[in-house]
Design a protein around this motif. Structure first.
Motif, PDB file in Angstrom:
ATOM      1  N   MET A   1       1.900   2.704  -1.796  1.00 55.36           N
ATOM      2  CA  MET A   1       2.169   1.738  -1.146  1.00 55.36           C
ATOM      3  C   MET A   1       1.044   0.848  -0.602  1.00 55.36           C
ATOM      4  N   TYR A   2       0.144   1.487  -0.014  1.00 56.29           N
ATOM      5  CA  TYR A   2      -1.134   0.927   0.501  1.00 56.29           C
ATOM      6  C   TYR A   2      -1.803   0.155  -0.534  1.00 56.29           C
ATOM      7  N   TYR A   3      -1.697   0.990  -1.607  1.00 61.61           N
ATOM      8  CA  TYR A   3      -2.683   0.051  -2.955  1.00 61.61           C
ATOM      9  C   TYR A   3      -1.763  -0.877  -3.571  1.00 61.61           C
ATOM     10  N   PHE A   4      -0.214  -0.969  -3.434  1.00 56.22           N
ATOM     11  CA  PHE A   4       0.464  -1.811  -4.036  1.00 56.22           C
ATOM     12  C   PHE A   4       0.194  -3.157  -2.833  1.00 56.22           C
ATOM     13  N   LEU A   5      -0.064  -2.840  -1.681  1.00 56.36           N
ATOM     14  CA  LEU A   5      -0.495  -3.941  -0.641  1.00 56.36           C
ATOM     15  C   LEU A   5      -1.708  -4.768  -1.149  1.00 56.36           C
ATOM     16  N   LEU A   6      -2.711  -3.685  -1.166  1.00 55.85           N
ATOM     17  CA  LEU A   6      -4.025  -4.136  -1.738  1.00 55.85           C
ATOM     18  C   LEU A   6      -3.902  -4.821  -2.949  1.00 55.85           C
ATOM     19  N   TYR A   7      -3.131  -4.122  -3.982  1.00 61.35           N
ATOM     20  CA  TYR A   7      -3.338  -4.981  -5.376  1.00 61.35           C
ATOM     21  C   TYR A   7      -2.501  -6.461  -5.144  1.00 61.35           C
ATOM     22  N   LEU A   8      -1.537  -6.436  -4.197  1.00 69.40           N
ATOM     23  CA  LEU A   8      -0.985  -7.940  -4.430  1.00 69.40           C
ATOM     24  C   LEU A   8      -2.184  -8.865  -3.587  1.00 69.40           C
ATOM     25  N   ASN A   9      -2.789  -8.356  -2.812  1.00 70.46           N
ATOM     26  CA  ASN A   9      -3.931  -9.283  -2.113  1.00 70.46           C
ATOM     27  C   ASN A   9      -4.972  -9.654  -3.026  1.00 70.46           C
TER      28      ASN A   9
END
Lengths: 266, 263
Positions: A1-9
């Protein structure tokens, strides 16, 4: 999840930097679209001139091409840029930078360099739609679900192949030619049904570098074909399994590579 | 002249240092050849197409095409764009050698390297495994040689004009790709123009790209009569002269237009 948000950023940042040079961006997109459309059109011209190639009609070949391009561009969005950049990151020692972040190096590398494959995605989506209409394929929730599943698993296979092409750089430092061979030349086999090739090529594309699972076998399911050469018809359903297995293997290989990594010191 | 030969030699040996890679590139070329061979084998299964093209014809077509496209490949546009971006182009203006011929001779060096380490081995493989067609008469050989040399000069002229355009367009990579696409579509490098639908054939007929590989190979395969071959060569010469004038004009304009943004 954390990586997903990072990815979006990261995607947001990358988009911003692309749109700084808006004209150059559109110029490039138009260029890529023209070149892919020309490619597809020429294949269409060739096959429709000869009616079929080994029993595959022009729209069937286009379907094959589009399925492959779609998987290729989704894999591209997630993985292509880091895999292309990896050898030079290792060469320059920039990879050190990634190891000292408090993040998993694999996920950090792939999220950091999100690439946009707008033109390829558009071309493949439009071509797929045209083919589905022209071939009057049945559209129901099950077949659409299967199509999406096949494309995503195809993208996993392509992504794993990309990784396998780039990771040797941890040992060899310079491995661009392996990449060109695996992603450029060997992939060019998949423009046509692999049943037209010599047996050894068919085995190679099924069992060693499994490009055939991205488009050839799944296309048989959608087009209701029975062109399994020497293999079992069950192969048309295997794409998701192969995709997951390969990506796990690629991740293991990546970890082995990172463990082997010595900074070049430059 | 001697200076430019030196340019060719230098850029050849620059590539020679990294010759280990060329084995892998060779594998790539063999794969591409295999794809084309398999496709034409299946398509021309029945022996001969309504246009009178046989599998043996197509093999010769594919191989000559491969040789010529290697000899005419170009990244002059990327190189000149890089020079314009960094401002290095200013030095080229004051150098005692011409920018045009030094760019072209460097390109020839690169292409010759790829010719020797890539194309010749591929041809040997092809000769071992396939039946190739050879020209019917000595006259065809002469006509083919003249037209292929003209074709190569023609494509170099087109590539150089594109490179000059980067003075205005300031971007390299995509322009090369555009040109490659045009060449593939109208030059018959992927599908010979014989198999094109009428309108596409007509369109290609009025563009110079077919003169680079398609027409010379048609001469080689004996598909053109003597008059038709002479017509091809005349058309090539007319194009070469026109492109030369265009290129001179652009070069004059570019010298006035160029704006060095510091270095």
């Amino acid at each position: 999840m954390y990586y997903f948000l990072l990815y979006l950023n990261f995607i947001k940042i990358n988009l911003q930097s692309i749109f700084e040079y808006r004209k150059a961006f559109w110029y490039g997109q138009v260029c890529m679209i023209t070149s892919y459309v020309t490619d597809i059109a020429l294949i269409w011209v060739l096959i429709s001139r000869f009616k079929t190639i080994n029993g595959w009609g022009p729209y069937e070949i286009m379907f094959l091409y589009a399925l492959n391009l779609c998987a290729y561009s989704i894999a591209g969005v997630l993985l292509r840029k880091p895999t292309i950049a990896l050898p030079s990151m290792i060469q320059s020692g920039e990879f050190d930078d990634i190891l000292i972040r408090p993040l998993n190096p694999f996920f950090y590398t792939i999220t950091r360099e999100a690439a946009m494959y707008f033109s390829q995605l558009t071309v493949s989506a439009v071509t797929l739609t045209i083919c589905i209409m022209k071939l009057q394929l049945t559209i129901n929730p099950a077949s659409v679900g299967m199509l999406i599943l096949v494309i995503i698993s195809g993208a996993l296979i392509q992504g794993a192949i990309d990784l396998f092409a780039a990771i040797p750089a941890f040992w060899l430092i310079k491995s661009d030619s392996i990449k060109d061979l695996l992603i450029g030349d060997i992939r060019s086999f998949t423009r046509y049904p692999i049943s037209i090739y010599n047996r050894s090529v068919q085995v190679f594309l099924t069992l060693i570098v499994p490009y055939a699972f991205i488009s050839f076998y799944p296309a048989q399911f959608f087009l209701k074909k029975n062109d399994f050469i020497m293999f079992h018809p069950v192969f048309q359903y295997l794409t998701p399994a192969i995709g997951i297995i390969l990506i796990v293997l690629a991740y293991k290989f990546w970890n082995a590579g990172v463990r082997h990594y010595n900074s070049t010191g430059s | 002249m001697y200076v430019y030969l030196e340019f060719v030699r230098k850029s050849f040996f620059e590539r020679y240092v990294y010759r280990a890679n060329s084995f892998i590139y060779l594998a790539g070329s063999i794969i591409r050849l295999m794809v084309m061979v398999s496709v034409w084998k299946v398509l021309l299964d029945s022996g001969i197409s309504p246009e009178g093209v046989t599998f043996v014809d197509m093999m010769s077509y594919v191989i000559i095409n491969m040789i010529v496209t290697t000899l005419i490949s170009s990244n002059m546009t990327s190189r000149i764009t890089a020079k314009i971006k960094t401002g290095d182009i200013a030095i080229d203006f004051i150098r005692p050698v011409s920018l045009k011929y030094s760019l072209i001779s460097e390109q020839l060096g690169i292409n010759l390297f790829r010719g020797i380490f890539n194309v010749i081995p591929v041809c040997l493989v092809a000769l071992l495994f396939f039946n190739l067609k050879f020209p019917n008469s000595f006259l065809d050989v002469v006509m083919f040689t003249i037209s292929i040399i003209n074709g190569i000069i023609l494509m170099f002229a087109i590539n150089y004009i594109l490179a000059l355009c980067s003075f205005w367009l300031k971007t390299g990579k995509y322009n090369e790709r555009y040109l490659r696409t045009l060449f593939e579509l109208f030059g018959g490098t992927f599908i010979p123009l014989w198999f094109y639908p009428q309108f596409l054939y007509k369109l290609s007929y009025y563009l110079p790209f077919r003169l680079v590989t398609f027409d010379p190979i048609s001469i080689y395969l004996g598909k053109l009569s003597l008059e038709a071959s002479l017509k091809v060569i005349t058309t090539q010469l007319i194009w070469i002269v026109c492109l030369y004038l265009l290129e001179r004009y652009l070069w004059l304009k570019a010298q006035n237009y160029i704006f060095i943004q510091g270095g």
